[in-house]
Design a protein around this motif. Structure first.
Motif, mmCIF file in Angstrom:
data_model
loop_
_atom_site.group_PDB
_atom_site.id
_atom_site.type_symbol
_atom_site.label_atom_id
_atom_site.label_comp_id
_atom_site.label_asym_id
_atom_site.label_seq_id
_atom_site.Cartn_x
_atom_site.Cartn_y
_atom_site.Cartn_z
ATOM 1 N N LEU A 143 67.457 64.723 28.684
ATOM 2 C CA LEU A 143 67.077 65.023 30.070
ATOM 3 C C LEU A 143 67.764 66.301 30.558
ATOM 4 O O LEU A 143 67.145 67.149 31.208
ATOM 5 N N GLU A 144 69.050 66.441 30.226
ATOM 6 C CA GLU A 144 69.799 67.613 30.679
ATOM 7 C C GLU A 144 69.295 68.889 30.014
ATOM 8 O O GLU A 144 69.324 69.972 30.613
ATOM 9 N N TYR A 193 67.369 68.930 33.949
ATOM 10 C CA TYR A 193 67.554 67.890 34.949
ATOM 11 C C TYR A 193 69.030 67.554 35.110
ATOM 12 O O TYR A 193 69.819 67.642 34.167
ATOM 13 N N VAL A 204 71.593 64.532 35.711
ATOM 14 C CA VAL A 204 71.567 63.089 35.457
ATOM 15 C C VAL A 204 72.810 62.445 36.059
ATOM 16 O O VAL A 204 73.921 62.966 35.925
ATOM 17 N N SER A 239 67.545 60.720 36.829
ATOM 18 C CA SER A 239 67.479 62.176 36.626
ATOM 19 C C SER A 239 66.893 62.822 37.871
ATOM 20 O O SER A 239 65.969 62.281 38.494
#
Length: 722
Positions: A516-517, A521, A523, A537
């Motif tokens: 996700l990062e 994004y 988190v 997120s």
């Protein structure tokens, strides 16, 4: 050092609006001052009031024409009114917005002299005796206001003001029989004052329009009825109603379900903004479509417009180093030249048998040249024009020192959230691990209720959008720079950044977080004790003008770096879009250390741009702190400048304006010293007389003021894109 005078013969003093909250044994009063033509007028009033019995503190702001004074509670404010009246200025209450006097009326001495001398010139054509008598009458009438003010200034410690020199020169010319020249000296000087007053009004016009954004009255809602009350009487908690086309007199929270507001005058946003219930609306915003009801949240005299005006007033006290240098120079320069004038009058007649009259005439001329009016005005004129110009395009600079420092900046350090990005992230995904998605979001939203952090607001908004239930949270503790912790429904809930959780506790979730990062994004992890309940997120978006602002800064030789508390992957994504370096996962203390390291590499010429409370230490550490206009109060108070319209494109304009101001300042100093030196030499060699001396003084002052007003032109601070 005085450079101008108000020649009013009367003064109307209105009742003070109201004293501010008493502090100790003092009470604060505020007035609006009329009749000031330049910054030296404000200085003269300050000096006179500072020695008045009972005065603890005094501030006169030329830019906003306000007098703020802390007075011993046992002393009547009538003493202040009397002193200001003697100086020839007017006072009126700050709650009344009256039309400004016409320029000719404000400078009644010039009007009187012009009329009487025109008549005297006409008589001179028919009868020289009558004409000479007319000029004698004109000079006598014209010199009285100068003499009266000179005496007041001498009593207050100002011995070498221009009023004193003008009085001596005019009386000396009369004694020598030069009635025509004596009258023309006063007329030309008064004309110079009038022109200077015109230039000063131009410089203050933008600030005055800002002060007029808030209405004098408001409709207060009490017991179901609407009552019209003075705006300054509103206090937090009271409810008001504002009709379409009217502006908010105070900062307030919207009670109505929704409303549309034109905030262009305050934020620069040209399109009306739709606001929902419980959103804060700033004073000066205009209601667009339908009547709205709001709850007042600002104390009297402390709304958004008042804060900006106060910052402008405080800016006048933060004087540039070059201005302090000029003041120190003029302090010994004027007495030195006055001593030279005395020697010119005495030595030739005593030691060479020359006539006293011509050398006394030369000495009088030197007296007028002695006062470095243009030199003293050169810096404040440029600084005032520059500050007004900056305010007009959405940048508030707190004084000459900050303005001067801007041109030395070589590197800008940016916070990310709310500065380079919109600061309005939204939840993009909720990952349930040991709890369902909705339960994870509900627990996190309950814990974040009441927080003003952008990430917290995004979680709360998403919780509401999904119509999930909030539970009461207790024992809430903010984990500075990491997250928040508290008790929700008997459970020890934490919402924290993943980097503060041990890798073994993250387990298999680490890969999900990294994925996700890597997409940019942010988190956060929701925990119950040490157990991980789920992940949330969030994404933030770059400001529309961020890329262009960074490019323009690079074009003028300014580097950029991002210092953020966010994770490295998110920071890398944002930095890559901007094409700048970054340092991530920084606590407030880490930001300060990082900034100090950058300062060491750039000889200290580093500015910090931020918006949050956590940015305040870095803003203070930097050579120059710049806050976003909607940032926290702490950030705004700590910073040396603010982007009131929150447009990053104003950063390169601010730096260009600072460089242009430095150029104009150097030109003004050269003009002022050049004109004085030229006429000193021509007077000593008998080539010029009293009228030329007045032209050098008044003309030089007007010249540097008009030159400074060039800073008000938009093309002066345009930034070229290569």
């Amino acid at each position: 050092m005085s450079t101008c005078t108000s020649t009013k013969s009367c003064c109307s003093v209105d009742k003070v609006v109201q004293p501010a909250t008493a502090i100790g044994a003092t009470t604060r009063y505020k007035w609006s001052v009329g009749g000031m033509d330049c910054a030296s007028c404000a200085t003269n009033i300050e000096k006179a009031l500072a020695v008045t019995p009972g005065v603890k503190q005094v501030r006169v702001a030329f830019a906003t024409e306000r007098l703020v004074i802390d007075l011993d509670q046992k002393v009547s404010p009538k003493n202040i009114e009397k002193t200001v009246k003697q100086l020839g200025f007017t006072l009126k209450s700050t709650d009344r917005k009256e039309a400004e006097e016409p320029l000719w009326k404000a400078h009644s001495t010039f009007t009187l002299l012009a009329v009487v001398m025109t008549l005297a010139g006409t008589f001179m054509y028919f009868d020289p005796v009558w004409g000479s008598s007319g000029f004698l009458v004109a000079t006598t009438l014209g010199v009285l206001p100068f003499a009266r003010k000179a005496l007041i200034q001498i009593r207050n410690g100002t011995w070498f003001g221009i009023e004193t020199l003008m009085t001596l020169a005019a009386l000396g010319a009369l004694i020598l029989g030069e009635t025509v020249e004596a009258g023309l000296v006063l007329l030309l000087f008064s004309l110079g004052e009038l022109l200077e007053g015109f230039a000063g009004r131009k410089a203050k016009a933008g600030i005055k329009s800002l002060m007029q954004l808030t209405p004098d009255t408001a409709w207060k809602v009490q017991d179901g009825e609407r009552i019209e009350v003075p705006a300054y009487s509103l206090v937090p908690g009271e409810r008001i109603e504002v009709l379409p086309g009217d502006r908010l007199p105070v900062d307030a929270v919207l009670d109505s379900s929704h409303g549309s507001f034109d905030e262009s005058a305050v934020t620069g946003e040209s399109i009306p903004v739709n606001r929902k219930a419980n959103e804060k609306i700033m004073a000066g915003s205009m209601v667009v479509d339908q009547p709205v009801r709001l709850t007042v949240v600002s104390e009297p005299g402390e709304n958004a417009i008042d804060r900006i005006v106060n910052l402008i007033e405080e800016a006048e006290e933060r004087r540039a180093p070059v201005a302090r240098m000029v003041d120190a120079f003029s302090a010994w320069y004027t007495p030195l030249v006055m001593g030279l004038a005395a020697l010119v009058m005495i030595i030739p007649p005593l030691f060479s048998g020359a006539d006293w009259t011509p050398w006394a005439y030369k000495a009088l001329t030197l007296l007028l040249i002695a006062c470095p009016c243009a030199l003293v005005v050169s810096i404040p004129a440029a600084v005032t024009s520059a500050l007004a110009s900056a305010a007009r395009f959405g940048a508030l600079v707190k004084g000459g020192a900050a303005l001067e420092q801007l041109r030395n900046i070589r590197m800008l350090a940016f916070d990310k959230t709310g500065t380079l990005t919109e600061g309005k992230p939204r939840v993009t995904r909720v990952v349930g691990i040991s709890e369902q998605e909705d339960k994870v979001l509900s627990l996190a939203g309950s814990l974040e209720m009441g927080s003003s952090h952008p990430l917290a607001n995004a979680i709360i908004d998403e919780t509401k959008n999904r119509n999930l239930r909030f539970s009461e949270a207790t024992d809430i503790r903010v984990l500075t720079g990491r997250g928040v912790q508290g008790t929700v429904s008997g459970r020890d809930i934490k919402v924290v950044a993943p980097r503060y959780i041990d890798e073994k506790d993250l387990g298999e979730n680490k890969s999900t977080i990294e994925s996700l990062e890597s997409e940019g994004y942010t988190v956060v992890v929701v925990q119950d004790g040490e157990a991980i309940l789920g992940l949330i997120s969030l994404a933030d978006t770059l400001r529309e003008d961020a890329v262009e602002a960074i490019r323009k800064l690079k074009n003028i030789g300014i580097g950029s770096i991002m210092l953020t508390g966010d994770n490295r992957r998110t920071a890398a994504t944002i930095a890559d879009k901007l094409g700048i370096d970054y340092q991530a996962e920084l606590s407030p203390e880490d930001k300060v250390k990082a900034l100090q390291a950058i300062q060491a590499q750039n000889n200290g010429a580093v500015a910090m741009v931020g918006d949050g409370i956590n940015d305040a230490p870095a803003l203070k550490t930097a050579e120059l702190g710049i806050a976003m206009g909607r940032g926290s109060d702490v950030a705004l108070e700590t910073a040396d400048a603010a982007l009131t319209h929150e447009r990053l494109l104003e950063l390169p304009r601010m730096i260009q304006l600072s460089k242009k101001t430095a150029s104009i300042t150097r030109q003004n100093i050269a003009l002022a010293l050049g004109v004085n030196t030229l006429f000193l030499l021509t007077t000593l060699f008998g080539m010029t007389g009293l009228m030329a001396a007045v032209l050098s003084d008044a003309g030089g002052t007007v010249l540097v003021t008009l030159n400074a007003l060039r800073l008000m032109r938009k093309e002066c601070v345009q930034v070229k894109v290569l």
